[in-house]
Design a protein around this motif. Sequence first.
Motif, PDB file in Angstrom:
ATOM      1  N   ASP A  28      52.946   4.665  18.807  1.00  0.00           N
ATOM      2  CA  ASP A  28      54.193   4.563  18.043  1.00  0.00           C
ATOM      3  C   ASP A  28      54.724   3.145  18.230  1.00  0.00           C
ATOM      4  O   ASP A  28      55.090   2.761  19.336  1.00  0.00           O
ATOM      5  CB  ASP A  28      55.172   5.608  18.611  1.00  0.00           C
ATOM      6  N   SER A  77      56.506   0.971  11.802  1.00  0.00           N
ATOM      7  CA  SER A  77      57.751   1.011  11.040  1.00  0.00           C
ATOM      8  C   SER A  77      58.301  -0.393  10.903  1.00  0.00           C
ATOM      9  O   SER A  77      58.157  -1.215  11.812  1.00  0.00           O
ATOM     10  CB  SER A  77      58.750   1.871  11.805  1.00  0.00           C
ATOM     11  N   TYR A 111      58.524  -1.267  17.582  1.00  0.00           N
ATOM     12  CA  TYR A 111      59.011  -2.509  18.214  1.00  0.00           C
ATOM     13  C   TYR A 111      57.919  -3.549  18.384  1.00  0.00           C
ATOM     14  O   TYR A 111      58.107  -4.535  19.100  1.00  0.00           O
ATOM     15  CB  TYR A 111      59.648  -2.179  19.581  1.00  0.00           C
TER      16      TYR A 111
HETATM   17  N1  PLP Z   1      59.960   5.694  17.780  1.00  0.00           N
HETATM   18  C1  PLP Z   1      60.778   5.049  18.607  1.00  0.00           C
HETATM   19  C2  PLP Z   1      60.297   4.712  19.972  1.00  0.00           C
HETATM   20  C3  PLP Z   1      62.069   4.693  18.206  1.00  0.00           C
HETATM   21  O1  PLP Z   1      62.877   4.065  19.045  1.00  0.00           O
HETATM   22  C4  PLP Z   1      62.482   5.028  16.886  1.00  0.00           C
HETATM   23  C5  PLP Z   1      63.837   4.717  16.426  1.00  0.00           C
HETATM   24  O2  PLP Z   1      64.699   4.267  17.127  1.00  0.00           O
HETATM   25  C6  PLP Z   1      61.575   5.692  16.056  1.00  0.00           C
HETATM   26  C7  PLP Z   1      60.319   6.009  16.530  1.00  0.00           C
HETATM   27  C8  PLP Z   1      61.933   6.069  14.646  1.00  0.00           C
HETATM   28  O3  PLP Z   1      61.993   4.922  13.893  1.00  0.00           O
HETATM   29  P1  PLP Z   1      62.073   4.907  12.286  1.00  0.00           P
HETATM   30  O4  PLP Z   1      63.397   4.344  11.926  1.00  0.00           O
HETATM   31  O5  PLP Z   1      61.000   3.985  11.885  1.00  0.00           O
HETATM   32  O6  PLP Z   1      61.852   6.279  11.803  1.00  0.00           O
END
Ligand code: PLP
Length: 398
Positions: A218, A246, A221
């Motif tokens: 995931d 993302s 960042y």
């Molecule tokens: N994964 C992590 C570690 C996050 O911190 C976040 C959002 O803060 C997400 C996934 C979800 O992000 P998105 O806005 O791309 O759905």
Amino acid sequence: MAALNQKMVGLGTQRSVIRELFEFGKKRMAEVGPENVFDFSIGNPSVPAPDSVNETVMRMTREMDSVVLHGYTSAQGDPLVRKKVADSIRRNFDFEVSPDSLYMTYGAASALCCCLNALNVPGAGDEFIVFAPYFPEYQVFIEAAGGVFRLIPADIEEFQIDFDRFEETLNEKTKAVLINSPNNPSGAVYSEATIRRLAAVLEEKSAQYGHAIYLITDEPYRAIAFNGVTVPYVPKYYKNTLVCYSWSKALSVPGERMGYVLVSDQMEEHDLVYAAIAGAGRSLGYVSAPSLFQRVCAECADDTSDISVYEKNKEILVRGLRDLGFFCVEPQGTFYMFPRTLIPDDIAFCEKAKDFNLLIVPGTGFGCPGHARISYCVPTERAERSLEAFAKLAAAYR
Ligand code: PLP
């Protein structure tokens, strides 16, 4: 009373700790003035999107056929968008990706849900391993997909992986391992050594159990890493990798909901796994991600917001908190830090912090008690002025 899915009623009515703090912050701001409240609760990017984003929006709305621009794309995303994203991955990570391995999603959240629903076999007791500290929605997503959530306690010295605990937990039912680096909430980046070792363990255990253990990475960042630190590109190290990416944080566009799943081209039974991702997307209603922002993100895929603000805030807060006696692993990315609380009870500690208008989030919710998350995506002068409030908080425990 209506017969409803009580699990969903619960999820829809319980406010998260972070939301509670955010609401508390709004109330406090009305009482003492917004400049006197140090709201480190929420991870909303504080720097604007790069100019390229707004310029691309304007150019596309001016130049493109409006019916096409605002119409449905293919369920898996516009082919040209997926080609541009695949090209960007190749350029940036020197890794070959086919456009047909990409499935465009509504941010990383829906990318994760697609992966989990694609992999989990109903009734099989499939387990999904997560390392603390972790993004709390993982448990919600895994359980909603019907999987079993397995948590590995944190390595609190470095926030890498506690491999002994990990290997004890792996078993025939392990379906996938979910990692997040750069990490929310610790700011840690998994080193190349960590990723190599993780890949080696997964190879060995997949062979032993006679089925693939998938690695879901995931990466919202990925673009926010400091001091030139390299974030290893996970598919290069492990073939059965699914990347959930993302643009929410990289381009400061979280409200636009844009991301993707990448099924590594090297994955065993790649086409079948991709079909399952597309099927999961279909069953969850995550088809044809927002058309305009698919195109904008593909066009701006190599850009980022000005992350120097986050790095500056990180330096100020890490130095300031260490001077006050906090133990804090230096974040290497994101806009979070995760110091140890000055007493073991992180919930009581964060409650006390509210007395000084400091809104920080207890580590317990991230599976790591004794810590607190500070989201330093705030104006730098706010980070600087907050040190006085942290000093008062620290003094309360002397
Ligand atoms: N994964 C992590 C570690 C996050 O911190 C976040 C959002 O803060 C997400 C996934 C979800 O992000 P998105 O806005 O791309 O759905």
